[in-house]
Design a protein around this motif. Structure first.
Motif, PDB file in Angstrom:
ATOM      1  N   UNK A  93       0.836  -1.202   0.000  1.00 37.79           N
ATOM      2  CA  UNK A  93       0.000   0.000   0.000  1.00 37.79           C
ATOM      3  C   UNK A  93       0.870   1.251   0.000  1.00 37.79           C
ATOM      4  N   UNK A  94       1.974   1.191   0.699  1.00 38.97           N
ATOM      5  CA  UNK A  94       2.874   2.340   0.776  1.00 38.97           C
ATOM      6  C   UNK A  94       3.802   2.427  -0.423  1.00 38.97           C
ATOM      7  N   UNK A  95       3.700   1.459  -1.321  1.00 37.34           N
ATOM      8  CA  UNK A  95       4.485   1.501  -2.545  1.00 37.34           C
ATOM      9  C   UNK A  95       5.908   1.009  -2.426  1.00 37.34           C
ATOM     10  N   UNK A  96       6.223   0.302  -1.346  1.00 34.18           N
ATOM     11  CA  UNK A  96       7.592  -0.175  -1.145  1.00 34.18           C
ATOM     12  C   UNK A  96       7.655  -1.688  -1.026  1.00 34.18           C
ATOM     13  N   UNK A  97       6.540  -2.353  -1.283  1.00 26.46           N
ATOM     14  CA  UNK A  97       6.484  -3.798  -1.130  1.00 26.46           C
ATOM     15  C   UNK A  97       7.022  -4.551  -2.325  1.00 26.46           C
ATOM     16  N   UNK A  98       7.170  -5.845  -2.157  1.00 29.23           N
ATOM     17  CA  UNK A  98       7.652  -6.736  -3.205  1.00 29.23           C
ATOM     18  C   UNK A  98       6.476  -7.234  -4.030  1.00 29.23           C
ATOM     19  N   UNK A  99       6.400  -6.865  -5.306  1.00 32.06           N
ATOM     20  CA  UNK A  99       5.263  -7.304  -6.128  1.00 32.06           C
ATOM     21  C   UNK A  99       5.182  -8.816  -6.291  1.00 32.06           C
ATOM     22  N   UNK A 100       6.289  -9.513  -6.036  1.00 31.36           N
ATOM     23  CA  UNK A 100       6.305 -10.962  -6.207  1.00 31.36           C
ATOM     24  C   UNK A 100       5.811 -11.705  -4.967  1.00 31.36           C
ATOM     25  N   UNK A 101       5.592 -10.985  -3.885  1.00 32.63           N
ATOM     26  CA  UNK A 101       5.128 -11.637  -2.657  1.00 32.63           C
ATOM     27  C   UNK A 101       3.755 -12.244  -2.898  1.00 32.63           C
ATOM     28  N   UNK A 102       3.574 -13.456  -2.454  1.00 40.15           N
ATOM     29  CA  UNK A 102       2.291 -14.156  -2.652  1.00 40.15           C
ATOM     30  C   UNK A 102       1.448 -14.066  -1.395  1.00 40.15           C
ATOM     31  N   UNK A 103       0.381 -13.299  -1.474  1.00 42.23           N
ATOM     32  CA  UNK A 103      -0.532 -13.188  -0.346  1.00 42.23           C
ATOM     33  C   UNK A 103      -1.317 -14.486  -0.172  1.00 42.23           C
ATOM     34  N   UNK A 104      -1.871 -14.650   1.016  1.00 38.40           N
ATOM     35  CA  UNK A 104      -2.600 -15.878   1.329  1.00 38.40           C
ATOM     36  C   UNK A 104      -3.871 -16.039   0.503  1.00 38.40           C
ATOM     37  N   UNK A 105      -4.426 -14.939   0.036  1.00 34.73           N
ATOM     38  CA  UNK A 105      -5.642 -15.040  -0.759  1.00 34.73           C
ATOM     39  C   UNK A 105      -5.927 -13.771  -1.531  1.00 34.73           C
ATOM     40  N   UNK A 106      -6.605 -13.951  -2.644  1.00 34.43           N
ATOM     41  CA  UNK A 106      -7.063 -12.839  -3.482  1.00 34.43           C
ATOM     42  C   UNK A 106      -8.546 -13.046  -3.796  1.00 34.43           C
ATOM     43  N   UNK A 107      -9.259 -11.925  -3.883  1.00 41.43           N
ATOM     44  CA  UNK A 107     -10.626 -12.001  -4.375  1.00 41.43           C
ATOM     45  C   UNK A 107     -10.633 -12.110  -5.887  1.00 41.43           C
ATOM     46  N   UNK A 108     -11.817 -12.316  -6.433  1.00 44.47           N
ATOM     47  CA  UNK A 108     -11.951 -12.515  -7.871  1.00 44.47           C
ATOM     48  C   UNK A 108     -11.869 -11.200  -8.643  1.00 44.47           C
ATOM     49  N   UNK A 109     -11.986 -10.083  -7.951  1.00 44.13           N
ATOM     50  CA  UNK A 109     -11.950  -8.788  -8.605  1.00 44.13           C
ATOM     51  C   UNK A 109     -13.337  -8.287  -8.943  1.00 44.13           C
ATOM     52  N   UNK A 110     -13.513  -6.983  -8.823  1.00 40.85           N
ATOM     53  CA  UNK A 110     -14.786  -6.354  -9.183  1.00 40.85           C
ATOM     54  C   UNK A 110     -14.483  -5.061  -9.940  1.00 40.85           C
ATOM     55  N   UNK A 111     -15.222  -4.829 -11.008  1.00 42.47           N
ATOM     56  CA  UNK A 111     -14.949  -3.686 -11.877  1.00 42.47           C
ATOM     57  C   UNK A 111     -15.567  -2.415 -11.291  1.00 42.47           C
ATOM     58  N   UNK A 112     -14.761  -1.367 -11.290  1.00 47.09           N
ATOM     59  CA  UNK A 112     -15.231  -0.027 -10.928  1.00 47.09           C
ATOM     60  C   UNK A 112     -14.949   0.878 -12.119  1.00 47.09           C
ATOM     61  N   UNK A 113     -15.986   1.512 -12.629  1.00 48.60           N
ATOM     62  CA  UNK A 113     -15.843   2.404 -13.769  1.00 48.60           C
ATOM     63  C   UNK A 113     -16.410   3.763 -13.403  1.00 48.60           C
ATOM     64  N   UNK A 114     -15.579   4.784 -13.554  1.00 50.42           N
ATOM     65  CA  UNK A 114     -15.995   6.149 -13.228  1.00 50.42           C
ATOM     66  C   UNK A 114     -16.017   6.951 -14.522  1.00 50.42           C
ATOM     67  N   UNK A 115     -17.175   7.446 -14.886  1.00 57.51           N
ATOM     68  CA  UNK A 115     -17.317   8.207 -16.114  1.00 57.51           C
ATOM     69  C   UNK A 115     -17.151   9.694 -15.831  1.00 57.51           C
ATOM     70  N   UNK A 116     -16.626  10.396 -16.818  1.00 53.57           N
ATOM     71  CA  UNK A 116     -16.377  11.832 -16.639  1.00 53.57           C
ATOM     72  C   UNK A 116     -17.583  12.656 -17.037  1.00 53.57           C
TER      73      UNK A 116
END
Length: 131
Positions: free
Chosen positions: A108-131
């Motif tokens: 979150x702070x931008x200093x983590x290792x992108x390769x780190x494997x978290x214990x779980x991920x959600x399936x993802x949900x789309x958020x779309x913001x129109x201008x």
């Protein structure tokens, strides 16, 4: 850890949305949870997380003051209230969980290792913001 997300959708700029994520299937006493997002053509970025043990919270600068993370102390559930949404907030939002706090807050702070494997991920949900 299994994570199930809900919420998301289409909203006009300046509007609000609320995401929810429920965790199950873990034997850990504490499950720290957070939210990531991924815009088209960009890497997945951590935007907020909350410590299951002591309630510490972290936000990325891009969402600080507009997004609010909270958790249900009775259940392993976390929420993300998103206000003052802007088109640049568009993307797929993922919930993540881990037994360790450090790797989650570092992302979150931008200093983590992108390769780190978290214990779980959600399936993802789309958020779309129109201008």
């Amino acid at each position: 850890v299994q994570l199930v997300e809900s919420g998301g959708g289409l909203v006009q700029a300046g509007g609000s949305l609320r995401l929810s994520c429920a965790a199950s299937g873990s034997t850990l006493i504490y499950i720290h949870m957070g939210w990531f997002r991924q815009a088209p053509g960009r890497e997945r970025e951590g935007i907020s997380c909350i410590n299951d043990e002591d309630g510490r919270i972290a936000y990325a600068e891009s969402v600080k003051g507009r997004f609010t993370i909270s958790k249900d102390n009775g259940e392993k559930r976390v929420y993300l209230q998103m206000d003052h949404l802007q088109p640049e907030d568009t993307g797929v939002y993922y919930c993540a969980a881990d037994g360790a706090w450090g790797p989650l807050v570092d992302r979150v702070l931008g200093i983590g290792n992108p390769a780190y494997e978290f214990d779980g991920w959600g399936q993802g949900t789309q958020v779309t913001v129109s201008s």
